[in-house]
Design a protein around this motif. Structure first.
Motif, PDB file in Angstrom:
ATOM      1  N   SER A   1      39.245   3.168  -0.242  1.00  0.00           N
ATOM      2  CA  SER A   1      38.728   1.796  -0.208  1.00  0.00           C
ATOM      3  C   SER A   1      38.330   1.281  -1.577  1.00  0.00           C
ATOM      4  N   ASP A   2      38.223   2.183  -2.559  1.00  0.00           N
ATOM      5  CA  ASP A   2      37.871   1.760  -3.927  1.00  0.00           C
ATOM      6  C   ASP A   2      39.090   1.248  -4.692  1.00  0.00           C
ATOM      7  N   ILE A   3      40.292   1.476  -4.151  1.00  0.00           N
ATOM      8  CA  ILE A   3      41.511   0.962  -4.770  1.00  0.00           C
ATOM      9  C   ILE A   3      41.798  -0.428  -4.208  1.00  0.00           C
ATOM     10  N   VAL A   4      42.145  -1.349  -5.085  1.00  0.00           N
ATOM     11  CA  VAL A   4      42.394  -2.734  -4.658  1.00  0.00           C
ATOM     12  C   VAL A   4      43.476  -2.771  -3.593  1.00  0.00           C
ATOM     13  N   SER A   5      44.586  -2.050  -3.822  1.00  0.00           N
ATOM     14  CA  SER A   5      45.666  -2.002  -2.851  1.00  0.00           C
ATOM     15  C   SER A   5      46.352  -0.650  -2.920  1.00  0.00           C
ATOM     16  N   THR A   6      46.501  -0.002  -1.764  1.00  0.00           N
ATOM     17  CA  THR A   6      47.172   1.296  -1.711  1.00  0.00           C
ATOM     18  C   THR A   6      48.630   1.152  -1.289  1.00  0.00           C
ATOM     19  N   LEU A   7      49.067  -0.075  -1.000  1.00  0.00           N
ATOM     20  CA  LEU A   7      50.414  -0.296  -0.463  1.00  0.00           C
ATOM     21  C   LEU A   7      51.509   0.157  -1.428  1.00  0.00           C
ATOM     22  N   ALA A   8      51.292  -0.090  -2.730  1.00  0.00           N
ATOM     23  CA  ALA A   8      52.326   0.230  -3.724  1.00  0.00           C
ATOM     24  C   ALA A   8      52.196   1.645  -4.259  1.00  0.00           C
ATOM     25  N   LYS A   9      51.271   2.422  -3.698  1.00  0.00           N
ATOM     26  CA  LYS A   9      51.028   3.767  -4.203  1.00  0.00           C
ATOM     27  C   LYS A   9      51.700   4.815  -3.315  1.00  0.00           C
ATOM     28  N   SER A  10      52.350   5.785  -3.922  1.00  0.00           N
ATOM     29  CA  SER A  10      52.924   6.892  -3.165  1.00  0.00           C
ATOM     30  C   SER A  10      51.817   7.867  -2.790  1.00  0.00           C
ATOM     31  N   LYS A  11      52.133   8.801  -1.911  1.00  0.00           N
ATOM     32  CA  LYS A  11      51.148   9.791  -1.487  1.00  0.00           C
ATOM     33  C   LYS A  11      50.692  10.632  -2.671  1.00  0.00           C
ATOM     34  N   ASP A  12      51.632  11.034  -3.516  1.00  0.00           N
ATOM     35  CA  ASP A  12      51.293  11.842  -4.694  1.00  0.00           C
ATOM     36  C   ASP A  12      50.387  11.079  -5.657  1.00  0.00           C
ATOM     37  N   GLU A  13      50.677   9.776  -5.838  1.00  0.00           N
ATOM     38  CA  GLU A  13      49.849   8.944  -6.720  1.00  0.00           C
ATOM     39  C   GLU A  13      48.430   8.838  -6.182  1.00  0.00           C
ATOM     40  N   LEU A  14      48.304   8.657  -4.863  1.00  0.00           N
ATOM     41  CA  LEU A  14      46.981   8.530  -4.251  1.00  0.00           C
ATOM     42  C   LEU A  14      46.204   9.833  -4.373  1.00  0.00           C
ATOM     43  N   GLU A  15      46.884  10.958  -4.196  1.00  0.00           N
ATOM     44  CA  GLU A  15      46.209  12.253  -4.327  1.00  0.00           C
ATOM     45  C   GLU A  15      45.737  12.492  -5.757  1.00  0.00           C
ATOM     46  N   SER A  16      46.430  11.909  -6.718  1.00  0.00           N
ATOM     47  CA  SER A  16      46.022  12.028  -8.116  1.00  0.00           C
ATOM     48  C   SER A  16      44.858  11.105  -8.442  1.00  0.00           C
ATOM     49  N   LEU A  17      44.886   9.890  -7.893  1.00  0.00           N
ATOM     50  CA  LEU A  17      43.890   8.868  -8.211  1.00  0.00           C
ATOM     51  C   LEU A  17      42.578   9.032  -7.447  1.00  0.00           C
ATOM     52  N   VAL A  18      42.665   9.436  -6.186  1.00  0.00           N
ATOM     53  CA  VAL A  18      41.505   9.416  -5.283  1.00  0.00           C
ATOM     54  C   VAL A  18      40.870  10.801  -5.182  1.00  0.00           C
ATOM     55  N   LEU A  19      39.614  10.896  -5.554  1.00  0.00           N
ATOM     56  CA  LEU A  19      38.910  12.178  -5.563  1.00  0.00           C
ATOM     57  C   LEU A  19      38.888  12.816  -4.175  1.00  0.00           C
ATOM     58  N   GLU A  20      38.592  12.043  -3.143  1.00  0.00           N
ATOM     59  CA  GLU A  20      38.503  12.600  -1.797  1.00  0.00           C
ATOM     60  C   GLU A  20      39.826  13.185  -1.308  1.00  0.00           C
ATOM     61  N   ARG A  21      40.941  12.690  -1.834  1.00  0.00           N
ATOM     62  CA  ARG A  21      42.263  13.168  -1.417  1.00  0.00           C
ATOM     63  C   ARG A  21      42.702  14.437  -2.150  1.00  0.00           C
TER      64      ARG A  21
END
Length: 321
Positions: free
Chosen positions: A242-262
């Motif tokens: 929820s701290d990311i403005v939009s997760t739509l353009a992010k791949s799963k790998d990108e989200l796991e890199s960016l998001v601490l909880e992931r």
């Protein structure tokens, strides 16, 4: 004891300190080398106060002479719920015991005295201390166990090491409703002392009920420190999706890199979010969540102008315009 002897002892003057004792006092006050302290005494006709003033003026001149040099090395040191970056010019000085001691003194002075006046979002728990506030603090804050200011302490270190030393940045937690029921943890990497390193991170973890039981506290302290270690090692950008403005353009790998909880927790047990949930259940907590984190790396954002050594030498020798 006769009356005469008592009067003699009461009026007798104390013996003058030796040159060695005066040199020792000067070194304690200024950290000056033995030869420089002795020379200052000789020039002042062995007047301690005059020699002290002379050494302090000399140190200040050295400090002013190197003030514009780029400082891209150094350490980030932890203090309470904050961290401070102290820079020098080279990794050679960075490794010096005298520089490390100066960094420790700066961090020690930060504890309990560094103002929480800060810039940044009013909703943030960790904030950068305003540059003007930090500069005023450096001029006035006293190093614990001494009568000298942080400014005087850095000037002393500059005079002895011959390099510019700068207190570049400080981050501290601001007391507010957001800091209620919060446990702080820190971690540093790239230094021989666990309280300072080339990279440091702070994590704020909200927990309820608070304070936790005595049996749960050691495990909680270990967990928040491991989370700070995770931030240092894996450099996430945000805590949760929820701290990311939009997760739509992010791949799963990108989200796991960016998001601490992931991210996969460095000590095992699943993702960071899964580890938090497991800990919450095992210790009968009603709330356990990461509020915020900050990561700070020495020299981050400093632009270093590369110079050609041969050209600099030729220019100084008047061989090149």
């Amino acid at each position: 004891m006769s009356t005469f002897l008592r009067r003699f002892l009461s009026t007798a003057t104390a013996p003058k300190p030796s040159v060695a004792q005066l040199v020792a006092r000067l070194r304690k006050e200024t950290s000056a080398p033995i030869a420089k302290a002795k020379a200052a005494l000789e020039e002042s006709n062995f007047d301690f106060e005059k020699a002290l003033v002379s050494l302090k003026k000399s140190a200040q001149k050295t400090s002013e002479k190197v003030a514009n040099r780029t400082t891209k090395e150094g350490f980030v040191a932890l203090f309470n719920a904050g961290m401070v970056e102290v820079n020098c010019e080279s990794d050679f000085v960075q490794r010096a015991d005298l520089f490390r001691a100066a960094v420790k003194d700066v961090a020690g002075a930060c504890e309990g005295s560094l103002s929480a006046d800060a810039t940044g979002s009013s909703s943030s728990l960790f904030r950068d201390v305003d540059a003007d506030v930090l500069a005023k603090w450096v001029d006035s804050a006293i190093v614990p166990g001494t009568s000298i200011t942080v400014k005087e302490r850095t000037v002393e270190a500059i005079a002895k090491l011959g390099e510019n030393i700068r207190i570049r940045k400080a981050i501290t937690a601001v007391t507010s409703e957001k800091s209620n029921n919060v446990v702080f943890g820190g971690y540093t990497h790239g230094g021989s002392d666990f309280q300072m390193g080339k990279i440091a991170a702070l994590v704020a973890l909200r927990v309820a009920p608070y304070p936790v039981s005595a049996s749960s506290k050691p495990a909680l302290d270990k967990l928040v420190k491991q989370l700070a270690q995770q931030v240092v090692g894996f450099s996430p950008s945000v805590v949760r999706d929820s701290d990311i403005v939009s997760t739509l353009a992010k791949s799963k790998d990108e989200l796991e890199s960016l998001v601490l909880e992931r991210q996969q927790f460095l000590a095992g047990g699943g993702t960071v979010k899964e580890v938090l949930n497991t800990f919450k259940q095992n210790h009968a907590l009603t709330d356990l969540e990461i509020v915020e984190f900050r990561r700070l790396e020495v020299g981050e954002g400093i632009e270093v102008v590369e110079s050609n050594f041969a050209e600099e030498v030729a220019k100084q020798a008047g061989l090149k315009a």
